[in-house]
Design a protein around this motif. Sequence first.
Motif, PDB file in Angstrom:
ATOM      1  N   PHE A 147       0.854  -1.178   0.000  1.00 40.06           N
ATOM      2  CA  PHE A 147       0.000   0.000   0.000  1.00 40.06           C
ATOM      3  C   PHE A 147       0.892   1.230   0.000  1.00 40.06           C
ATOM      4  CE2 PHE A 147      -2.869  -3.134   1.803  1.00 40.06           C
ATOM      5  CZ  PHE A 147      -4.045  -2.850   1.120  1.00 40.06           C
ATOM      6  N   VAL A 148       0.503   2.243  -0.765  1.00 36.02           N
ATOM      7  CA  VAL A 148       1.267   3.485  -0.826  1.00 36.02           C
ATOM      8  C   VAL A 148       0.303   4.666  -0.701  1.00 36.02           C
ATOM      9  CG1 VAL A 148       3.149   2.524  -2.224  1.00 36.02           C
ATOM     10  CG2 VAL A 148       1.168   3.542  -3.363  1.00 36.02           C
ATOM     11  N   GLU A 149       0.871   5.807  -0.375  1.00 31.29           N
ATOM     12  CA  GLU A 149       0.076   7.035  -0.277  1.00 31.29           C
ATOM     13  C   GLU A 149       0.010   7.777  -1.606  1.00 31.29           C
ATOM     14  OE1 GLU A 149      -1.713   7.999   2.383  1.00 31.29           O
ATOM     15  OE2 GLU A 149      -1.113   6.093   3.268  1.00 31.29           O
ATOM     16  N   ASP A 150       0.960   7.502  -2.492  1.00 28.56           N
ATOM     17  CA  ASP A 150       0.966   8.111  -3.826  1.00 28.56           C
ATOM     18  C   ASP A 150       1.820   7.250  -4.749  1.00 28.56           C
ATOM     19  OD1 ASP A 150       3.717   8.747  -3.481  1.00 28.56           O
ATOM     20  OD2 ASP A 150       3.202  10.656  -2.593  1.00 28.56           O
ATOM     21  N   PHE A 151       1.682   7.500  -6.031  1.00 35.89           N
ATOM     22  CA  PHE A 151       2.471   6.787  -7.029  1.00 35.89           C
ATOM     23  C   PHE A 151       3.653   7.668  -7.424  1.00 35.89           C
ATOM     24  CE2 PHE A 151      -1.675   4.681  -8.572  1.00 35.89           C
ATOM     25  CZ  PHE A 151      -1.554   3.674  -7.636  1.00 35.89           C
ATOM     26  N   ASN A 152       4.672   7.675  -6.612  1.00 35.15           N
ATOM     27  CA  ASN A 152       5.861   8.477  -6.876  1.00 35.15           C
ATOM     28  C   ASN A 152       6.925   7.564  -7.466  1.00 35.15           C
ATOM     29  OD1 ASN A 152       8.231   9.961  -6.785  1.00 35.15           O
ATOM     30  ND2 ASN A 152       7.771  10.895  -4.814  1.00 35.15           N
ATOM     31  N   VAL A 153       7.204   7.716  -8.757  1.00 40.20           N
ATOM     32  CA  VAL A 153       8.145   6.811  -9.420  1.00 40.20           C
ATOM     33  C   VAL A 153       9.559   6.923  -8.870  1.00 40.20           C
ATOM     34  CG1 VAL A 153       6.799   6.675 -11.548  1.00 40.20           C
ATOM     35  CG2 VAL A 153       8.562   8.430 -11.327  1.00 40.20           C
ATOM     36  N   ASP A 154       9.865   8.026  -8.194  1.00 40.96           N
ATOM     37  CA  ASP A 154      11.181   8.142  -7.576  1.00 40.96           C
ATOM     38  C   ASP A 154      11.365   7.141  -6.435  1.00 40.96           C
ATOM     39  OD1 ASP A 154      11.929  10.183  -9.299  1.00 40.96           O
ATOM     40  OD2 ASP A 154      11.117  11.738  -7.987  1.00 40.96           O
ATOM     41  N   LEU A 174      10.432   3.991  -6.699  1.00 39.38           N
ATOM     42  CA  LEU A 174      10.542   2.630  -7.228  1.00 39.38           C
ATOM     43  C   LEU A 174      11.874   2.024  -6.808  1.00 39.38           C
ATOM     44  CD1 LEU A 174       9.118   3.001 -10.844  1.00 39.38           C
ATOM     45  CD2 LEU A 174       8.178   1.600  -9.003  1.00 39.38           C
ATOM     46  N   PRO A 175      11.841   0.822  -6.252  1.00 39.55           N
ATOM     47  CA  PRO A 175      13.088   0.193  -5.816  1.00 39.55           C
ATOM     48  C   PRO A 175      13.896  -0.303  -7.012  1.00 39.55           C
ATOM     49  CG  PRO A 175      11.254  -1.294  -5.488  1.00 39.55           C
ATOM     50  CD  PRO A 175      10.673   0.002  -5.984  1.00 39.55           C
ATOM     51  N   THR A 176      15.182  -0.236  -6.908  1.00 42.33           N
ATOM     52  CA  THR A 176      16.022  -0.712  -8.014  1.00 42.33           C
ATOM     53  C   THR A 176      16.328  -2.192  -7.884  1.00 42.33           C
ATOM     54  OG1 THR A 176      18.003  -0.074  -6.803  1.00 42.33           O
ATOM     55  CG2 THR A 176      17.105   1.531  -8.371  1.00 42.33           C
ATOM     56  N   SER A 177      16.033  -2.773  -6.720  1.00 44.49           N
ATOM     57  CA  SER A 177      16.395  -4.172  -6.503  1.00 44.49           C
ATOM     58  C   SER A 177      15.241  -5.141  -6.757  1.00 44.49           C
ATOM     59  CB  SER A 177      16.893  -4.353  -5.065  1.00 44.49           C
ATOM     60  OG  SER A 177      15.854  -4.030  -4.166  1.00 44.49           O
ATOM     61  N   LYS A 178      14.076  -4.636  -7.097  1.00 47.34           N
ATOM     62  CA  LYS A 178      12.932  -5.523  -7.306  1.00 47.34           C
ATOM     63  C   LYS A 178      12.532  -5.496  -8.771  1.00 47.34           C
ATOM     64  CE  LYS A 178      11.346  -4.971  -2.612  1.00 47.34           C
ATOM     65  NZ  LYS A 178      10.310  -4.532  -1.710  1.00 47.34           N
ATOM     66  N   GLN A 179      12.044  -6.648  -9.246  1.00 48.36           N
ATOM     67  CA  GLN A 179      11.722  -6.732 -10.660  1.00 48.36           C
ATOM     68  C   GLN A 179      10.282  -6.365 -10.979  1.00 48.36           C
ATOM     69  OE1 GLN A 179      13.299 -10.168 -12.479  1.00 48.36           O
ATOM     70  NE2 GLN A 179      12.745  -9.509 -14.521  1.00 48.36           N
ATOM     71  N   LEU A 180       9.300  -6.802 -10.164  1.00 45.23           N
ATOM     72  CA  LEU A 180       7.904  -6.447 -10.410  1.00 45.23           C
ATOM     73  C   LEU A 180       7.273  -5.982  -9.108  1.00 45.23           C
ATOM     74  CD1 LEU A 180       5.383  -6.232 -12.203  1.00 45.23           C
ATOM     75  CD2 LEU A 180       4.935  -8.639 -11.703  1.00 45.23           C
ATOM     76  N   VAL A 181       6.795  -4.758  -9.120  1.00 42.34           N
ATOM     77  CA  VAL A 181       6.224  -4.132  -7.935  1.00 42.34           C
ATOM     78  C   VAL A 181       4.765  -3.795  -8.213  1.00 42.34           C
ATOM     79  CG1 VAL A 181       6.374  -2.144  -6.398  1.00 42.34           C
ATOM     80  CG2 VAL A 181       8.453  -3.122  -7.359  1.00 42.34           C
ATOM     81  N   TYR A 182       3.889  -4.152  -7.271  1.00 45.37           N
ATOM     82  CA  TYR A 182       2.495  -3.722  -7.313  1.00 45.37           C
ATOM     83  C   TYR A 182       2.289  -2.758  -6.155  1.00 45.37           C
ATOM     84  CZ  TYR A 182       1.066  -7.586 -10.447  1.00 45.37           C
ATOM     85  OH  TYR A 182       0.922  -8.442 -11.501  1.00 45.37           O
ATOM     86  N   TRP A 183       1.802  -1.570  -6.464  1.00 45.86           N
ATOM     87  CA  TRP A 183       1.454  -0.588  -5.440  1.00 45.86           C
ATOM     88  C   TRP A 183      -0.052  -0.408  -5.470  1.00 45.86           C
ATOM     89  CZ3 TRP A 183       5.461   3.791  -6.744  1.00 45.86           C
ATOM     90  CH2 TRP A 183       6.722   3.440  -6.218  1.00 45.86           C
TER      91      TRP A 183
END
Length: 159
Positions: free
Chosen positions: A40-47, A49-58
């Motif tokens: 869960f996130v409060e906003d979709f801030n692409v900054d 995004l983790p660099t160590s994960k391949q597929l992220v669902y927010w």
Amino acid sequence: MNVINPLPLSERLGEALKTALLAIVEDGVNYSITPTSVEFVEDFNVDKLPTSKQLVYWILEGDHKPEEKASKTFEFTDYLSIFAAWRDPVPYGATPPRKKMRNLIIEDIHRAITKDVTLGGLARNTEVTEFSRDIRVDNTVGWTAVSAFVVITSRETRF
């Protein structure tokens, strides 16, 4: 005696949606790509995004609209958004093509959500009303992204 769940219905619905997305496991038949994380996130801030994960669902929770249908019976409509981002191991690589990755992610999300539209009995219906494929993530890592807009309707009698 009625037992009241301490979590608000909207929160239980969000958790059930998260559980449905966590059930996506690449198997070559039903699902194509296992998500590295579902959060869960409060906003979709692409900054962020983790660099160590391949597929992220927010998951971003949106509006929660109650409507009294009868005495002490309420119908709720919850709006949630899912942002899915896949990091290409080879930045902006062509294998597999971004278009194909977007479509595989969309299929996985749609299949996971429609497998049980009641979210374990909490909802009357869960539907994906729209997928957006035209999301561009501009940073130094090659990301392919989509978003899904989800509407959950539920009913609860309150005493």
